[in-house]
Design a protein around this motif. Structure first.
Motif, PDB file in Angstrom:
ATOM      1  N   LYS A 142       6.103  16.220   8.405  1.00  0.00           N
ATOM      2  CA  LYS A 142       5.060  16.202   9.577  1.00  0.00           C
ATOM      3  C   LYS A 142       3.562  15.690   9.194  1.00  0.00           C
ATOM      4  N   GLN A 143       3.237  16.679   8.318  1.00  0.00           N
ATOM      5  CA  GLN A 143       1.411  16.369   8.148  1.00  0.00           C
ATOM      6  C   GLN A 143       1.237  14.945   7.346  1.00  0.00           C
ATOM      7  N   SER A 144       2.497  14.538   7.144  1.00  0.00           N
ATOM      8  CA  SER A 144       2.383  13.158   5.531  1.00  0.00           C
ATOM      9  C   SER A 144       2.493  12.361   6.502  1.00  0.00           C
ATOM     10  N   ARG A 145       3.122  11.984   8.064  1.00  0.00           N
ATOM     11  CA  ARG A 145       3.844  10.907   8.418  1.00  0.00           C
ATOM     12  C   ARG A 145       1.973  10.890   9.273  1.00  0.00           C
ATOM     13  N   ARG A 146       1.399  12.671   9.897  1.00  0.00           N
ATOM     14  CA  ARG A 146      -0.231  11.415  10.250  1.00  0.00           C
ATOM     15  C   ARG A 146      -1.052  11.349   9.326  1.00  0.00           C
ATOM     16  N   PHE A 147      -0.953  11.543   7.739  1.00  0.00           N
ATOM     17  CA  PHE A 147      -2.028  11.628   7.058  1.00  0.00           C
ATOM     18  C   PHE A 147      -1.540   9.695   7.232  1.00  0.00           C
ATOM     19  N   LEU A 148      -0.218   8.984   7.211  1.00  0.00           N
ATOM     20  CA  LEU A 148      -0.194   7.706   7.043  1.00  0.00           C
ATOM     21  C   LEU A 148      -0.997   7.011   7.771  1.00  0.00           C
ATOM     22  N   ILE A 149      -0.521   7.213   9.397  1.00  0.00           N
ATOM     23  CA  ILE A 149      -1.124   6.709  10.304  1.00  0.00           C
ATOM     24  C   ILE A 149      -2.137   6.842  10.528  1.00  0.00           C
ATOM     25  N   ARG A 150      -3.472   8.166  10.075  1.00  0.00           N
ATOM     26  CA  ARG A 150      -4.834   8.369   9.979  1.00  0.00           C
ATOM     27  C   ARG A 150      -5.406   6.564   8.512  1.00  0.00           C
ATOM     28  N   ALA A 151      -4.143   7.279   7.199  1.00  0.00           N
ATOM     29  CA  ALA A 151      -4.870   6.228   6.624  1.00  0.00           C
ATOM     30  C   ALA A 151      -4.943   4.386   6.721  1.00  0.00           C
ATOM     31  N   VAL A 152      -3.697   3.716   7.392  1.00  0.00           N
ATOM     32  CA  VAL A 152      -3.606   2.703   8.202  1.00  0.00           C
ATOM     33  C   VAL A 152      -4.400   1.981   8.699  1.00  0.00           C
ATOM     34  N   ARG A 153      -4.446   3.302  10.108  1.00  0.00           N
ATOM     35  CA  ARG A 153      -5.723   3.179  11.107  1.00  0.00           C
ATOM     36  C   ARG A 153      -7.062   2.638  10.917  1.00  0.00           C
ATOM     37  N   TYR A 154      -7.404   3.783   9.176  1.00  0.00           N
ATOM     38  CA  TYR A 154      -8.792   3.581   9.097  1.00  0.00           C
ATOM     39  C   TYR A 154      -8.656   1.919   8.181  1.00  0.00           C
ATOM     40  N   LEU A 155      -8.069   1.612   7.331  1.00  0.00           N
ATOM     41  CA  LEU A 155      -7.799   0.789   6.335  1.00  0.00           C
ATOM     42  C   LEU A 155      -7.993  -0.719   7.354  1.00  0.00           C
ATOM     43  N   ALA A 156      -6.542  -0.897   8.781  1.00  0.00           N
ATOM     44  CA  ALA A 156      -6.519  -1.645   9.573  1.00  0.00           C
ATOM     45  C   ALA A 156      -7.763  -2.240  10.007  1.00  0.00           C
ATOM     46  N   ALA A 157      -8.750  -0.829  10.763  1.00  0.00           N
ATOM     47  CA  ALA A 157     -10.334  -1.265  11.875  1.00  0.00           C
ATOM     48  C   ALA A 157     -11.065  -1.091  11.016  1.00  0.00           C
ATOM     49  N   GLU A 158     -10.893  -0.401   9.729  1.00  0.00           N
ATOM     50  CA  GLU A 158     -12.051  -0.324   9.476  1.00  0.00           C
ATOM     51  C   GLU A 158     -12.550  -1.011   7.946  1.00  0.00           C
ATOM     52  N   ALA A 159     -11.640  -1.029   7.566  1.00  0.00           N
ATOM     53  CA  ALA A 159     -11.960  -1.762   6.037  1.00  0.00           C
ATOM     54  C   ALA A 159     -11.410  -2.514   6.713  1.00  0.00           C
ATOM     55  N   GLY A 160     -11.028  -3.383   7.208  1.00  0.00           N
ATOM     56  CA  GLY A 160     -10.543  -4.873   7.148  1.00  0.00           C
ATOM     57  C   GLY A 160      -9.366  -5.850   7.151  1.00  0.00           C
ATOM     58  N   VAL A 161      -8.718  -4.420   6.563  1.00  0.00           N
ATOM     59  CA  VAL A 161      -7.393  -5.027   4.966  1.00  0.00           C
ATOM     60  C   VAL A 161      -5.926  -5.245   6.271  1.00  0.00           C
ATOM     61  N   HIS A 162      -5.075  -6.607   6.286  1.00  0.00           N
ATOM     62  CA  HIS A 162      -4.526  -6.761   7.085  1.00  0.00           C
ATOM     63  C   HIS A 162      -3.445  -7.137   6.149  1.00  0.00           C
ATOM     64  N   GLN A 163      -3.309  -6.731   5.288  1.00  0.00           N
ATOM     65  CA  GLN A 163      -2.265  -7.105   3.996  1.00  0.00           C
ATOM     66  C   GLN A 163      -1.930  -5.179   3.767  1.00  0.00           C
ATOM     67  N   PHE A 164      -0.505  -4.800   3.580  1.00  0.00           N
ATOM     68  CA  PHE A 164       0.158  -3.649   3.435  1.00  0.00           C
ATOM     69  C   PHE A 164       1.419  -3.569   2.238  1.00  0.00           C
ATOM     70  N   LEU A 165       1.508  -2.972   0.795  1.00  0.00           N
ATOM     71  CA  LEU A 165       2.207  -3.254   0.199  1.00  0.00           C
ATOM     72  C   LEU A 165       3.238  -1.979   0.500  1.00  0.00           C
ATOM     73  N   ASP A 166       4.149  -1.504   0.873  1.00  0.00           N
ATOM     74  CA  ASP A 166       4.648   0.463   0.926  1.00  0.00           C
ATOM     75  C   ASP A 166       5.185   0.264   0.242  1.00  0.00           C
ATOM     76  N   ILE A 167       4.786   1.364  -0.498  1.00  0.00           N
ATOM     77  CA  ILE A 167       5.915   1.382  -2.093  1.00  0.00           C
ATOM     78  C   ILE A 167       7.347   2.645  -1.670  1.00  0.00           C
ATOM     79  N   GLY A 168       8.312   2.717  -1.744  1.00  0.00           N
ATOM     80  CA  GLY A 168       8.597   4.019  -2.077  1.00  0.00           C
ATOM     81  C   GLY A 168       8.958   3.605  -0.025  1.00  0.00           C
ATOM     82  N   THR A 169       9.409   3.326   0.663  1.00  0.00           N
ATOM     83  CA  THR A 169       8.811   3.241   1.923  1.00  0.00           C
ATOM     84  C   THR A 169       9.872   4.591   2.581  1.00  0.00           C
TER      85      THR A 169
END
Length: 266
Positions: A56-83
């Protein structure tokens, strides 16, 4: 030939034995699992109860990391390997909720995962793109080649390995996979990676028990090994930490036996 193909495909997604993605789905509280998966999951949880918390914590980490990249780092492209199997709040849903033009390429070569991907991994916005690549992470060049059809490799890309590289037995091979992908993406891209860590007797017992069930073995890494995956990159604070402690938004005391980080390619 078509009947043969269907028969072969059905065999690959048979419910008779434990399946890595379905076991993980079970630990996360999902419904896409069978009796063999639940039996294997329970056997691991019996010796290592924290596996459910880790999932469950792994999914929360994913959510926080993607939010950081999209909202703060300005990333709008993602390559999610091993979905893995789609669950709640997948990468595209989080990213496109922040940046409607976000483009996401999911990568997996598991036939069961791809069945679910076709059904569930759909755009959430008219301007975004969500697709998947049928490829093995042992073939980074193939992944990059296919991703070029969707992603702009002149702009930053968020590369994600979320708890999947523990299935790679040889650590040097693991490093080679990560480095070959990161070599292919441009400056300003990010690596998001977490894996199970060899940081306690119970988690080691859990790993051994998983192998005993007949499921694909999962190889735990020392935190200093996982740190090597980020060599040459600029870590985002707080660096490599137990995943529950990566920017949790509140005081979190859970020292999960899984370490992760987010780092930028200079």
């Amino acid at each position: 030939m078509a009947d043969e193909h269907r028969s072969d495909f059905a065999a690959k997604i048979s419910s008779s034995g434990p399946h890595a993605a379905r076991i993980w789905n079970y630990w996360m509280g999902g419904k896409d699992n069978f009796e063999a998966d639940r039996a294997a999951g329970d056997a691991v949880a019996e010796v290592y109860p924290d596996i459910v918390t880790m999932a469950k914590q792994s999914r929360r980490f994913l959510i926080r990391a993607v939010r950081y990249l999209a909202a703060e780092a300005g990333v709008h492209q993602f390559l999610d390997i091993g979905t893995g199997l789609p669950t709640m709040q997948n990468t595209h849903e989080i990213a496109q909720g922040i940046r409607p033009d976000a483009r996401i390429v999911y990568v997996d070569n598991d036939p069961l995962v791809l069945v679910h991907a076709r059904a569930l991994l759909k755009n959430t916005t008219p301007g975004g793109v969500t697709t998947y690549v049928d490829a093995d992470y042992h073939e980074p060049e193939l992944i990059i080649s296919d991703a070029h059809n969707v992603l702009d490799f002149t702009k930053p890309i968020g590369v994600m390995f979320m708890g999947v590289l523990g299935y790679v037995e040889d650590f040097d091979v693991l490093l080679s996979i990560v480095r070959r992908v990161m070599d292919a993406v441009p400056s300003g891209s990010y690596l998001v990676l977490w894996d199970g860590s060899d940081t306690g007797d119970a988690v080691n017992e859990g790993s051994a028990k998983l192998a005993e069930t007949g499921a694909v073995p999962y190889f735990l890494r020392r935190p200093e090994q996982l740190a090597e995956c980020f060599a040459g990159l600029e870590p985002v604070e707080p660096g490599l930490v137990p995943i529950a402690r990566w920017r949790p938004g509140a005081d979190v005391d859970e020292a999960i036996d899984a370490y992760g980080a987010v780092a930028r390619k200079p």
